[in-house]
Design a protein around this motif. Structure first.
Motif, PDB file in Angstrom:
ATOM      1  N   SER A  40      26.662 -60.362  40.711  1.00 46.66           N
ATOM      2  CA  SER A  40      27.285 -59.070  41.109  1.00 46.66           C
ATOM      3  C   SER A  40      27.882 -58.261  39.863  1.00 46.66           C
ATOM      4  CB  SER A  40      28.243 -59.211  42.062  1.00 46.66           C
ATOM      5  OG  SER A  40      28.977 -57.952  42.516  1.00 46.66           O
ATOM      6  N   PHE A  41      28.586 -59.014  39.088  1.00 49.44           N
ATOM      7  CA  PHE A  41      29.114 -58.523  37.802  1.00 49.44           C
ATOM      8  C   PHE A  41      27.933 -57.928  36.744  1.00 49.44           C
ATOM      9  CE2 PHE A  41      33.410 -60.924  38.535  1.00 49.44           C
ATOM     10  CZ  PHE A  41      33.772 -60.037  39.615  1.00 49.44           C
ATOM     11  N   ALA A  42      27.190 -59.085  36.663  1.00 45.15           N
ATOM     12  CA  ALA A  42      26.044 -58.625  35.642  1.00 45.15           C
ATOM     13  C   ALA A  42      25.334 -57.313  36.135  1.00 45.15           C
ATOM     14  CB  ALA A  42      25.183 -59.677  35.701  1.00 45.15           C
ATOM     15  N   GLN A  43      25.253 -56.922  37.439  1.00 42.71           N
ATOM     16  CA  GLN A  43      24.330 -55.877  37.934  1.00 42.71           C
ATOM     17  C   GLN A  43      25.481 -54.564  37.874  1.00 42.71           C
ATOM     18  OE1 GLN A  43      23.363 -57.371  41.758  1.00 42.71           O
ATOM     19  NE2 GLN A  43      21.315 -58.016  40.692  1.00 42.71           N
ATOM     20  N   SER A  44      26.654 -54.659  37.867  1.00 39.48           N
ATOM     21  CA  SER A  44      27.548 -53.690  38.066  1.00 39.48           C
ATOM     22  C   SER A  44      28.441 -53.075  36.996  1.00 39.48           C
ATOM     23  CB  SER A  44      28.243 -53.836  39.582  1.00 39.48           C
ATOM     24  OG  SER A  44      29.485 -55.069  39.223  1.00 39.48           O
ATOM     25  N   LEU A  45      28.770 -54.217  36.003  1.00 41.87           N
ATOM     26  CA  LEU A  45      29.771 -53.818  35.071  1.00 41.87           C
ATOM     27  C   LEU A  45      28.961 -53.635  33.666  1.00 41.87           C
ATOM     28  CD1 LEU A  45      32.128 -56.790  35.420  1.00 41.87           C
ATOM     29  CD2 LEU A  45      32.529 -54.427  36.399  1.00 41.87           C
ATOM     30  N   THR A  46      29.776 -53.127  32.723  1.00 43.71           N
ATOM     31  CA  THR A  46      29.198 -52.886  31.452  1.00 43.71           C
ATOM     32  C   THR A  46      29.318 -54.195  30.681  1.00 43.71           C
ATOM     33  OG1 THR A  46      29.732 -50.510  31.360  1.00 43.71           O
ATOM     34  CG2 THR A  46      29.326 -51.637  29.405  1.00 43.71           C
ATOM     35  N   ILE A  47      27.986 -54.684  30.427  1.00 41.96           N
ATOM     36  CA  ILE A  47      28.138 -55.940  29.554  1.00 41.96           C
ATOM     37  C   ILE A  47      27.408 -55.763  28.104  1.00 41.96           C
ATOM     38  CG2 ILE A  47      27.164 -58.638  29.858  1.00 41.96           C
ATOM     39  CD1 ILE A  47      29.061 -57.751  31.813  1.00 41.96           C
ATOM     40  N   TYR A  48      28.097 -56.339  27.476  1.00 41.16           N
ATOM     41  CA  TYR A  48      27.523 -56.079  25.882  1.00 41.16           C
ATOM     42  C   TYR A  48      26.615 -57.397  25.192  1.00 41.16           C
ATOM     43  CZ  TYR A  48      30.233 -51.809  25.477  1.00 41.16           C
ATOM     44  OH  TYR A  48      30.714 -50.544  25.832  1.00 41.16           O
ATOM     45  N   LYS A  49      27.005 -58.663  25.919  1.00 39.18           N
ATOM     46  CA  LYS A  49      26.431 -59.759  25.147  1.00 39.18           C
ATOM     47  C   LYS A  49      26.460 -60.807  26.265  1.00 39.18           C
ATOM     48  CE  LYS A  49      28.205 -62.709  22.538  1.00 39.18           C
ATOM     49  NZ  LYS A  49      28.814 -63.426  21.184  1.00 39.18           N
ATOM     50  N   ALA A  50      25.254 -61.466  26.485  1.00 40.50           N
ATOM     51  CA  ALA A  50      25.346 -62.678  27.282  1.00 40.50           C
ATOM     52  C   ALA A  50      25.082 -63.891  26.100  1.00 40.50           C
ATOM     53  CB  ALA A  50      24.016 -62.934  27.938  1.00 40.50           C
ATOM     54  N   VAL A  51      25.734 -65.213  26.632  1.00 40.40           N
ATOM     55  CA  VAL A  51      25.890 -66.149  25.658  1.00 40.40           C
ATOM     56  C   VAL A  51      25.129 -67.314  26.566  1.00 40.40           C
ATOM     57  CG1 VAL A  51      27.327 -67.847  24.364  1.00 40.40           C
ATOM     58  CG2 VAL A  51      27.903 -65.376  24.580  1.00 40.40           C
ATOM     59  N   VAL A  52      24.207 -67.854  25.879  1.00 42.48           N
ATOM     60  CA  VAL A  52      23.644 -68.988  26.481  1.00 42.48           C
ATOM     61  C   VAL A  52      23.985 -70.388  25.421  1.00 42.48           C
ATOM     62  CG1 VAL A  52      21.843 -67.758  27.592  1.00 42.48           C
ATOM     63  CG2 VAL A  52      21.341 -68.573  25.134  1.00 42.48           C
ATOM     64  N   GLU A  53      24.163 -71.608  26.496  1.00 43.28           N
ATOM     65  CA  GLU A  53      24.606 -72.708  25.765  1.00 43.28           C
ATOM     66  C   GLU A  53      23.797 -74.024  26.211  1.00 43.28           C
ATOM     67  OE1 GLU A  53      28.548 -75.161  24.450  1.00 43.28           O
ATOM     68  OE2 GLU A  53      28.777 -72.981  25.535  1.00 43.28           O
ATOM     69  N   THR A  54      23.078 -74.612  25.544  1.00 45.49           N
ATOM     70  CA  THR A  54      22.598 -75.876  25.973  1.00 45.49           C
ATOM     71  C   THR A  54      22.217 -76.904  24.859  1.00 45.49           C
ATOM     72  OG1 THR A  54      20.440 -76.644  26.963  1.00 45.49           O
ATOM     73  CG2 THR A  54      20.341 -74.798  25.678  1.00 45.49           C
TER      74      THR A  54
END
Length: 272
Positions: free
Chosen positions: A150-164
């Motif tokens: 929900s936050f990803a669809q509604s908020l202003t997001i500047y960066k996603a971080v993936v970790e594996t």
């Protein structure tokens, strides 16, 4: 005689030592440069909340280059400038792609870092933040998966971080980003940052300098990883740390010592 007008530092692996501290000699020379009217900038993959303690320690008043250049933060006005947020549809599609993979994802908004799966770097950074700001509101917020989406669809997001730890998964994510016009930049062997295409520290610094009628060629830049490459290449003098991987050392003008040593101090004394 050199006539550099500004110096920009990456944080982790560069200005910060292995204990996430600024060496005393580095702090002293940076503060001395400020007294001679040289502008000092911090440029990090971190959001501003995790950069401000170091900016305050150094007494900086220049904007912070955050999330690899996805936005800049003016600490005096508390305003975000030059923001390049992720497109919400692109972010939602990315999260759908990540769901079946063995990967932890977190997203960075102007207020918080949201995640629903814990990861080693999350534990380290949240412990650092608790130690550094024991009475502050935590930047990291662990939420339910439904809230996260929900936050990803509604908020202003500047960066996603993936970790594996699965390098094949990181490669698959890089291919996905290349195919969907997203910027994919590894920030460590097990982590990568995903931002709007064309986002990097160099373009953000250039925008800040243009406002002062300065040029990037009059800048000294220090960095240590692939998310610093554009910055090191564009600067008048790009300095890689001794702990940098080979591909970063090869594009830098010079290579100094390990970030636990006094290479920054030595370099600044040489060129200023």
């Amino acid at each position: 005689m050199y006539n550099y007008q500004s110096v920009v530092f990456d944080l982790d692996g560069t200005l910060l030592n292995s204990r996430h501290q600024i060496l005393t000699e580095n702090k002293a020379v940076i503060q001395n440069l400020q007294s001679t009217k040289v502008d000092i900038y911090l440029a990090s993959g971190r959001p501003h909340q995790l950069m401000l303690p170091y900016a305050n320690e150094l007494g900086l008043e220049t904007p912070l280059i955050c999330c690899n250049g996805a936005y800049c933060f003016d600490a005096k006005s508390k305003d975000i400038i030059h923001g390049r947020p992720l497109d919400r549809n692109s972010l939602s599609a990315l999260l759908t792609f990540c769901k079946p993979l063995d990967v932890a994802v977190r997203i960075i908004s102007p207020k918080h870092i949201y995640l629903y799966q814990a990861a080693p770097s999350f534990q380290q950074m949240s412990e650092w933040e608790r130690t550094r700001e024991p009475n502050g509101v935590p930047t990291y917020q662990q939420v339910h998966e439904e809230q996260f989406v929900s936050f990803a669809q509604s908020l202003t997001i500047y960066k996603a971080v993936v970790e594996t730890k699965d390098l094949a998964v990181l490669k698959a994510l890089q291919t996905y980003c290349d195919d969907h016009e997203l910027n994919f930049t590894q920030s460590s062997q097990t982590m990568a940052d995903i931002t709007t295409l064309g986002t990097n520290k160099a373009q953000a610094l250039s925008q800040l300098l243009q406002a002062k009628s300065y040029d990037v060629v009059d800048t000294v830049a220090f960095g240590n990883y692939s998310n610093d490459i554009e910055l090191l290449v564009s600067a008048g003098l790009g300095i890689a740390m001794g702990n940098s991987p080979l591909e970063v050392k090869e594009i830098a003008n010079i290579v100094t010592t390990h970030h636990d040593e006094s290479g920054i101090y030595d370099s600044l004394c040489l060129y200023f």
